[in-house]
Design a protein around this motif. Structure first.
Motif, PDB file in Angstrom:
ATOM      1  N   TYR A 107       4.799  33.397 -33.861  1.00 43.29           N
ATOM      2  CA  TYR A 107       5.604  32.456 -33.078  1.00 43.29           C
ATOM      3  C   TYR A 107       6.407  33.202 -32.017  1.00 43.29           C
ATOM      4  N   LEU A 108       6.986  34.343 -32.389  1.00 44.76           N
ATOM      5  CA  LEU A 108       7.761  35.123 -31.418  1.00 44.76           C
ATOM      6  C   LEU A 108       6.877  35.599 -30.264  1.00 44.76           C
ATOM      7  N   ILE A 109       5.647  35.979 -30.567  1.00 42.26           N
ATOM      8  CA  ILE A 109       4.704  36.381 -29.514  1.00 42.26           C
ATOM      9  C   ILE A 109       4.395  35.192 -28.612  1.00 42.26           C
ATOM     10  N   TYR A 110       4.281  34.009 -29.192  1.00 45.74           N
ATOM     11  CA  TYR A 110       4.037  32.789 -28.411  1.00 45.74           C
ATOM     12  C   TYR A 110       5.164  32.571 -27.401  1.00 45.74           C
ATOM     13  N   GLN A 111       6.394  32.814 -27.817  1.00 43.53           N
ATOM     14  CA  GLN A 111       7.535  32.621 -26.919  1.00 43.53           C
ATOM     15  C   GLN A 111       7.739  33.810 -25.987  1.00 43.53           C
ATOM     16  N   LYS A 112       7.444  35.004 -26.454  1.00 45.82           N
ATOM     17  CA  LYS A 112       7.607  36.235 -25.671  1.00 45.82           C
ATOM     18  C   LYS A 112       6.308  37.039 -25.754  1.00 45.82           C
ATOM     19  N   PRO A 113       5.338  36.743 -24.887  1.00 43.77           N
ATOM     20  CA  PRO A 113       4.032  37.420 -24.966  1.00 43.77           C
ATOM     21  C   PRO A 113       4.108  38.942 -24.893  1.00 43.77           C
ATOM     22  N   ILE A 114       5.168  39.486 -24.315  1.00 43.98           N
ATOM     23  CA  ILE A 114       5.300  40.945 -24.238  1.00 43.98           C
ATOM     24  C   ILE A 114       5.366  41.583 -25.624  1.00 43.98           C
ATOM     25  N   LEU A 115       5.774  40.811 -26.634  1.00 41.38           N
ATOM     26  CA  LEU A 115       5.850  41.341 -27.998  1.00 41.38           C
ATOM     27  C   LEU A 115       4.472  41.661 -28.571  1.00 41.38           C
ATOM     28  N   ASP A 116       3.436  41.181 -27.941  1.00 39.18           N
ATOM     29  CA  ASP A 116       2.068  41.487 -28.383  1.00 39.18           C
ATOM     30  C   ASP A 116       1.772  42.981 -28.262  1.00 39.18           C
ATOM     31  N   SER A 117       2.549  43.684 -27.441  1.00 40.47           N
ATOM     32  CA  SER A 117       2.323  45.119 -27.252  1.00 40.47           C
ATOM     33  C   SER A 117       2.953  45.968 -28.355  1.00 40.47           C
ATOM     34  N   VAL A 118       3.748  45.370 -29.245  1.00 43.97           N
ATOM     35  CA  VAL A 118       4.362  46.125 -30.338  1.00 43.97           C
ATOM     36  C   VAL A 118       3.264  46.600 -31.283  1.00 43.97           C
ATOM     37  N   LYS A 119       3.267  47.897 -31.559  1.00 43.80           N
ATOM     38  CA  LYS A 119       2.196  48.484 -32.372  1.00 43.80           C
ATOM     39  C   LYS A 119       2.634  48.803 -33.804  1.00 43.80           C
ATOM     40  N   GLN A 130       9.027  49.609 -36.902  1.00 44.34           N
ATOM     41  CA  GLN A 130       9.538  50.953 -37.195  1.00 44.34           C
ATOM     42  C   GLN A 130       8.738  52.028 -36.475  1.00 44.34           C
ATOM     43  N   ASN A 131       9.302  53.230 -36.436  1.00 43.98           N
ATOM     44  CA  ASN A 131       8.653  54.443 -35.932  1.00 43.98           C
ATOM     45  C   ASN A 131       8.399  54.468 -34.429  1.00 43.98           C
ATOM     46  N   SER A 132       8.976  53.564 -33.681  1.00 45.22           N
ATOM     47  CA  SER A 132       8.771  53.570 -32.237  1.00 45.22           C
ATOM     48  C   SER A 132      10.029  53.043 -31.545  1.00 45.22           C
ATOM     49  N   GLU A 133      10.634  53.885 -30.738  1.00 46.20           N
ATOM     50  CA  GLU A 133      11.842  53.476 -30.017  1.00 46.20           C
ATOM     51  C   GLU A 133      11.520  52.340 -29.049  1.00 46.20           C
ATOM     52  N   LYS A 134      10.361  52.436 -28.403  1.00 44.92           N
ATOM     53  CA  LYS A 134       9.958  51.391 -27.452  1.00 44.92           C
ATOM     54  C   LYS A 134       9.814  50.037 -28.168  1.00 44.92           C
ATOM     55  N   ASP A 135       9.111  50.023 -29.292  1.00 42.14           N
ATOM     56  CA  ASP A 135       8.913  48.781 -30.043  1.00 42.14           C
ATOM     57  C   ASP A 135      10.238  48.245 -30.585  1.00 42.14           C
ATOM     58  N   TYR A 136      11.070  49.145 -31.085  1.00 38.99           N
ATOM     59  CA  TYR A 136      12.381  48.746 -31.608  1.00 38.99           C
ATOM     60  C   TYR A 136      13.210  48.072 -30.517  1.00 38.99           C
ATOM     61  N   ASN A 137      13.301  48.695 -29.363  1.00 41.17           N
ATOM     62  CA  ASN A 137      14.081  48.123 -28.258  1.00 41.17           C
ATOM     63  C   ASN A 137      13.498  46.796 -27.788  1.00 41.17           C
ATOM     64  N   LEU A 138      12.184  46.711 -27.745  1.00 39.47           N
ATOM     65  CA  LEU A 138      11.530  45.483 -27.288  1.00 39.47           C
ATOM     66  C   LEU A 138      11.821  44.310 -28.246  1.00 39.47           C
ATOM     67  N   ILE A 139      11.707  44.546 -29.543  1.00 39.45           N
ATOM     68  CA  ILE A 139      11.933  43.447 -30.492  1.00 39.45           C
ATOM     69  C   ILE A 139      13.400  43.050 -30.530  1.00 39.45           C
ATOM     70  N   THR A 140      14.311  44.011 -30.514  1.00 44.99           N
ATOM     71  CA  THR A 140      15.729  43.655 -30.586  1.00 44.99           C
ATOM     72  C   THR A 140      16.184  42.924 -29.323  1.00 44.99           C
ATOM     73  N   ARG A 141      15.750  43.378 -28.165  1.00 39.98           N
ATOM     74  CA  ARG A 141      16.128  42.690 -26.921  1.00 39.98           C
ATOM     75  C   ARG A 141      15.517  41.295 -26.857  1.00 39.98           C
ATOM     76  N   SER A 142      14.263  41.166 -27.246  1.00 38.85           N
ATOM     77  CA  SER A 142      13.592  39.862 -27.208  1.00 38.85           C
ATOM     78  C   SER A 142      14.258  38.869 -28.156  1.00 38.85           C
ATOM     79  N   LEU A 143      14.576  39.312 -29.368  1.00 37.76           N
ATOM     80  CA  LEU A 143      15.247  38.426 -30.321  1.00 37.76           C
ATOM     81  C   LEU A 143      16.629  38.016 -29.835  1.00 37.76           C
ATOM     82  N   GLU A 144      17.379  38.952 -29.296  1.00 36.01           N
ATOM     83  CA  GLU A 144      18.704  38.622 -28.753  1.00 36.01           C
ATOM     84  C   GLU A 144      18.594  37.578 -27.645  1.00 36.01           C
ATOM     85  N   GLU A 145      17.605  37.738 -26.786  1.00 35.38           N
ATOM     86  CA  GLU A 145      17.411  36.786 -25.695  1.00 35.38           C
ATOM     87  C   GLU A 145      17.015  35.405 -26.219  1.00 35.38           C
ATOM     88  N   LEU A 146      16.089  35.369 -27.157  1.00 35.39           N
ATOM     89  CA  LEU A 146      15.661  34.087 -27.722  1.00 35.39           C
ATOM     90  C   LEU A 146      16.828  33.382 -28.423  1.00 35.39           C
TER      91      LEU A 146
END
Length: 184
Positions: free
Chosen positions: A99-111, A136-152
């Motif tokens: 669902y989060l990917i549906y709202q924020k397609p950029i989250l599809d890049s989280v590995k 976990q284990n990726s600063e890029k993924d961590y920042n992307l998910i936390t920023r996206s969730l805060e925005e949503l």
């Protein structure tokens, strides 16, 4: 009309006493059974809470459902409200991350993540935690998910989780709830 005279002897008195004692015993038994039933309902009270944990130095973000109650919680439904629309999580294979990917397609890049379903019927045992998703284990993924969730969340993302106990009592938790709200 003929009057019937009762003759009281020891056998009749003993029989009447036994019946009276049996009746009182039955009344007490029914009362105790009722008390035990009420106590059983009170002792099986699942108490769910949605919890996030964030560990910035190690780049770990986790979303969990915790059951702080005494009995298991059985998920009935998960509904998400966003942008004026109601979305049932079952339309996204019961995966919150989808669902989060549906709202924020950029989250599809989280590995580096794990994710679980919130299927109807999942039981969360008492005093346990059910991990919904974890990055976990990726600063890029961590920042992307936390920023996206805060925005949503700041744009009005809300949730509603309905669950029941093993005795079919139903509760609901939602954003900003001060604990489960009993339904029915």
């Amino acid at each position: 009309m003929a009057r019937v005279k009762l003759e009281w002897n020891s056998d009749k008195i003993l029989s009447l006493s036994a019946m009276t004692i049996s009746l009182f015993t039955l009344i007490i038994f029914i009362y105790q059974t009722n008390l035990m039933s009420k106590q059983n309902f009170i002792s099986i009270l699942p108490y769910l809470q949605l919890s996030t944990s964030s560990n910035t130095p190690e780049n770990i973000f986790s979303l969990d459902i915790k059951n702080h109650g005494v009995g298991p919680a059985i998920i009935e439904s998960v509904v998400i409200y966003y942008d004026g629309k109601k979305h049932n999580l079952k339309d996204f294979d019961n995966r919150l991350y989808d669902y989060l990917i549906y709202q924020k397609p950029i989250l599809d890049s989280v590995k580096f993540f794990s994710n679980a379903t919130l299927d109807k019927g999942i039981a969360i045992p008492a005093n346990s935690t059910y991990n919904v998703f974890r990055v976990q284990n990726s600063e890029k993924d961590y920042n992307l998910i936390t920023r996206s969730l805060e925005e949503l969340l700041s744009n009005g993302l809300r949730y509603e989780i309905i669950y029941k106990s093993i005795q079919n009592e139903r509760w609901m938790i939602y954003n900003n709830s001060e604990g489960p709200q009993k339904l029915d």
